[in-house]
Design an enzyme around this catalytic site. Structure first.
Site, PDB file in Angstrom:
ATOM      1  N   ARG A 166     -56.155 153.995  16.498  1.00  0.00           N
ATOM      2  CA  ARG A 166     -56.688 152.826  16.866  1.00  0.00           C
ATOM      3  C   ARG A 166     -57.488 153.266  18.243  1.00  0.00           C
ATOM      4  NH1 ARG A 166     -55.390 150.111  13.582  1.00  0.00           N
ATOM      5  NH2 ARG A 166     -54.103 148.135  13.322  1.00  0.00           N
ATOM      6  N   GLU A 184     -63.928 147.510  19.468  1.00  0.00           N
ATOM      7  CA  GLU A 184     -64.448 147.230  18.224  1.00  0.00           C
ATOM      8  C   GLU A 184     -64.271 145.583  17.870  1.00  0.00           C
ATOM      9  OE1 GLU A 184     -61.627 149.669  15.478  1.00  0.00           O
ATOM     10  OE2 GLU A 184     -61.135 147.866  14.816  1.00  0.00           O
ATOM     11  N   HIS A 197     -63.872 150.847  10.709  1.00  0.00           N
ATOM     12  CA  HIS A 197     -62.611 150.591  10.471  1.00  0.00           C
ATOM     13  C   HIS A 197     -62.388 150.337   8.868  1.00  0.00           C
ATOM     14  CE1 HIS A 197     -58.778 149.032  12.525  1.00  0.00           C
ATOM     15  NE2 HIS A 197     -58.440 149.402  11.359  1.00  0.00           N
TER      16      HIS A 197
HETATM   17  P1  NAD Z   1     -45.909 154.733  11.295  1.00  0.00           P
HETATM   18  O1  NAD Z   1     -45.160 153.762  12.135  1.00  0.00           O
HETATM   19  O2  NAD Z   1     -45.400 154.747   9.939  1.00  0.00           O
HETATM   20  O3  NAD Z   1     -46.068 156.061  12.121  1.00  0.00           O
HETATM   21  C1  NAD Z   1     -46.395 156.031  13.331  1.00  0.00           C
HETATM   22  C2  NAD Z   1     -45.721 157.673  13.995  1.00  0.00           C
HETATM   23  O4  NAD Z   1     -46.241 157.579  15.234  1.00  0.00           O
HETATM   24  C3  NAD Z   1     -44.067 157.195  14.196  1.00  0.00           C
HETATM   25  O5  NAD Z   1     -43.571 158.482  13.452  1.00  0.00           O
HETATM   26  C4  NAD Z   1     -43.929 157.413  15.523  1.00  0.00           C
HETATM   27  O6  NAD Z   1     -42.581 157.984  15.751  1.00  0.00           O
HETATM   28  C5  NAD Z   1     -45.224 158.130  15.906  1.00  0.00           C
HETATM   29  N1  NAD Z   1     -45.437 158.210  17.416  1.00  0.00           N
HETATM   30  C6  NAD Z   1     -45.181 157.045  18.356  1.00  0.00           C
HETATM   31  N2  NAD Z   1     -45.663 157.456  19.542  1.00  0.00           N
HETATM   32  C7  NAD Z   1     -46.031 158.597  19.409  1.00  0.00           C
HETATM   33  C8  NAD Z   1     -46.613 159.648  20.388  1.00  0.00           C
HETATM   34  N3  NAD Z   1     -46.974 159.173  21.747  1.00  0.00           N
HETATM   35  N4  NAD Z   1     -46.733 160.734  19.846  1.00  0.00           N
HETATM   36  C9  NAD Z   1     -46.986 161.174  18.763  1.00  0.00           C
HETATM   37  N5  NAD Z   1     -46.451 160.312  17.840  1.00  0.00           N
HETATM   38  C10 NAD Z   1     -45.786 159.044  18.024  1.00  0.00           C
HETATM   39  O7  NAD Z   1     -47.284 153.962  11.220  1.00  0.00           O
HETATM   40  P2  NAD Z   1     -48.589 154.201  10.259  1.00  0.00           P
HETATM   41  O8  NAD Z   1     -48.393 153.585   9.038  1.00  0.00           O
HETATM   42  O9  NAD Z   1     -48.541 155.909   9.821  1.00  0.00           O
HETATM   43  O10 NAD Z   1     -49.805 154.036  10.888  1.00  0.00           O
HETATM   44  C11 NAD Z   1     -50.119 154.797  12.268  1.00  0.00           C
HETATM   45  C12 NAD Z   1     -51.293 153.826  12.669  1.00  0.00           C
HETATM   46  O11 NAD Z   1     -52.378 153.910  12.055  1.00  0.00           O
HETATM   47  C13 NAD Z   1     -50.872 152.545  12.882  1.00  0.00           C
HETATM   48  O12 NAD Z   1     -50.312 152.162  13.942  1.00  0.00           O
HETATM   49  C14 NAD Z   1     -52.475 151.887  13.016  1.00  0.00           C
HETATM   50  O13 NAD Z   1     -52.799 151.625  14.310  1.00  0.00           O
HETATM   51  C15 NAD Z   1     -53.078 153.013  12.370  1.00  0.00           C
HETATM   52  N6  NAD Z   1     -53.897 152.475  10.888  1.00  0.00           N
HETATM   53  C16 NAD Z   1     -55.246 152.524  10.754  1.00  0.00           C
HETATM   54  C17 NAD Z   1     -55.817 152.013   9.842  1.00  0.00           C
HETATM   55  C18 NAD Z   1     -57.263 152.133   9.414  1.00  0.00           C
HETATM   56  O14 NAD Z   1     -57.856 151.315   8.755  1.00  0.00           O
HETATM   57  N7  NAD Z   1     -58.055 152.822  10.094  1.00  0.00           N
HETATM   58  C19 NAD Z   1     -55.262 151.450   8.577  1.00  0.00           C
HETATM   59  C20 NAD Z   1     -53.820 151.466   8.993  1.00  0.00           C
HETATM   60  C21 NAD Z   1     -52.939 151.856   9.925  1.00  0.00           C
END
Ligand code: NAD
Length: 328
Positions: A233, A262, A294
């Site tokens: 994000r 964005e 994105h």
């Molecule tokens: P997820 O919930 O499976 O994994 C997120 C991980 O981050 C978890 O293991 C959590 O414990 C960890 N976390 C939380 N706070 C933290 C911190 N301060 N430091 C380090 N780690 C921390 O989520 P995911 O499916 O892997 O997605 C991750 C992020 O990717 C989503 O939240 C979303 O914002 C983003 N995303 C972007 C797109 C895109 O098209 N660009 C698409 C999907 C998701």
């Protein structure tokens, strides 16, 4: 169930139509805002995209016109005020792991494009300049790659980077023990990861504690020449500080799929219209920045899974009153 799909795009409508045979989906290209929430009158459910701002006032408006279910067409849910949804008794579900590979592969693509100066190479090719002087790259093998967040996407990314022969560091409040064993990833604290990594890829959610996690104080402690990849994000990185760190050489390059301001910009057609955002202009024209709009999630496989799971959320609510992907 009758549901209104906000922020419909040409890329996702066919997948949603194909998945929705048991439901009555209506589509609007309008994003959900305080001005458009009234469109949901008569719909018990809405399907929302990341560009839809489900703030507390918007949720209250949706509730007033009869909406009780919010099915998110995304894994991230930082655009929904979950506390307000809970207070109003509205149920919210997301699509938690529609295709972690899609986003992880995009992060790897940004990294490879930066390491081999791909954009400049294409520019030179198109201008008949076949000299290589500006195109010297560097290898990922043997470099230290830090992964911030080893959930679905971060762990997929880490497994891919293990294949390149990188040394892998990670930080996450929840350790993934299987990943430690299978990819040889070493968990460490955030400061050590920043100090030791040649590349950092961000895969944590945007929360109040990760907003501006990467800003000037952290950039000053990072290894000189760091390449930062952000497909999570935009607001996890403070854009002005990132640009300053790129300008003074502390950062080597940035590969970004997200931008902190964005909303209302990405996913829209601004051709022939001015974009009144000098920060965005500075970011997208910076020679050390590779920016995509994105699109990391945007594969056929992911769109199919998003449509199937977000429609299945409606089916579960209709049939059993609850849904196993609820986040509120
Ligand atoms: P997820 O919930 O499976 O994994 C997120 C991980 O981050 C978890 O293991 C959590 O414990 C960890 N976390 C939380 N706070 C933290 C911190 N301060 N430091 C380090 N780690 C921390 O989520 P995911 O499916 O892997 O997605 C991750 C992020 O990717 C989503 O939240 C979303 O914002 C983003 N995303 C972007 C797109 C895109 O098209 N660009 C698409 C999907 C998701």
């Amino acid at each position: 169930m009758k549901a209104l799909v906000f922020s419909t795009h040409g890329f996702d409508r066919p997948f949603l139509e194909a998945a929705a045979s048991e439901h009555e989906l209506h589509f609007t290209h309008e994003p959900l805002t305080e001005e458009t929430a009234h469109l949901a009158k008569g719909f018990p459910a809405v399907l929302l995209f990341t560009s839809d701002a489900a703030s507390a006032p918007v949720l209250r408006q949706l509730h007033d016109v009869g909406v009780r279910y919010l099915s998110l067409r995304s894994a991230g849910y930082d655009h929904v005020d979950l506390a307000e949804a809970r207070a109003l008794g509205m149920r919210v579900a997301n699509v938690p792991a529609y295709s972690p590979q899609a986003v992880a592969e995009h992060a790897v693509m940004l990294l490879l494009a930066l390491s081999r100066r791909l954009v400049r190479s294409v520019q030179l090719m198109r201008s008949n300049d076949f000299r290589l002087d500006e195109l010297v790259g560097w290898e990922i093998r043997g470099k230290t790659v830090g992964v911030v967040g080893t959930g679905s996407i971060g762990s997929a990314f880490a497994r891919m980077m293990a294949g390149f022969g990188s040394r892998l560091l990670a930080t996450d409040p929840v350790k993934n023990l299987q990943l430690e064993q299978e990819a040889g990833i070493i968990y460490t604290d955030f400061d050590s990861l920043c100090a030791e990594s040649d590349v950092i890829s961000i895969h944590c959610p945007l929360t109040s504690s990760t907003r501006y996690l990467f800003a000037a104080p952290v950039f000053s402690r990072c290894k000189r020449g760091l390449v930062l990849i952000n497909t999570a994000r935009g607001a996890i990185v403070r854009t002005t500080d990132l640009l300053d760190a790129l300008d003074d050489g502390r950062l080597g390059a940035a590969g970004l799929d997200v931008y902190e301001h964005e909303r209302g910009l990405f996913f829209c057609d601004y051709s022939g219209r001015p974009i009144n955002d000098p920060l965005f202009e500075r970011l997208r024209s910076h020679p050390k920045v590779l920016l995509t709009g994105h699109q990391a999630f945007l594969t056929r496989e992911a769109l199919e899974a998003i449509a199937r799971q977000s429609v299945d959320n409606l089916t579960q609510w209709e049939q059993q009153g609850w849904c196993n992907r609820e986040i509120s």
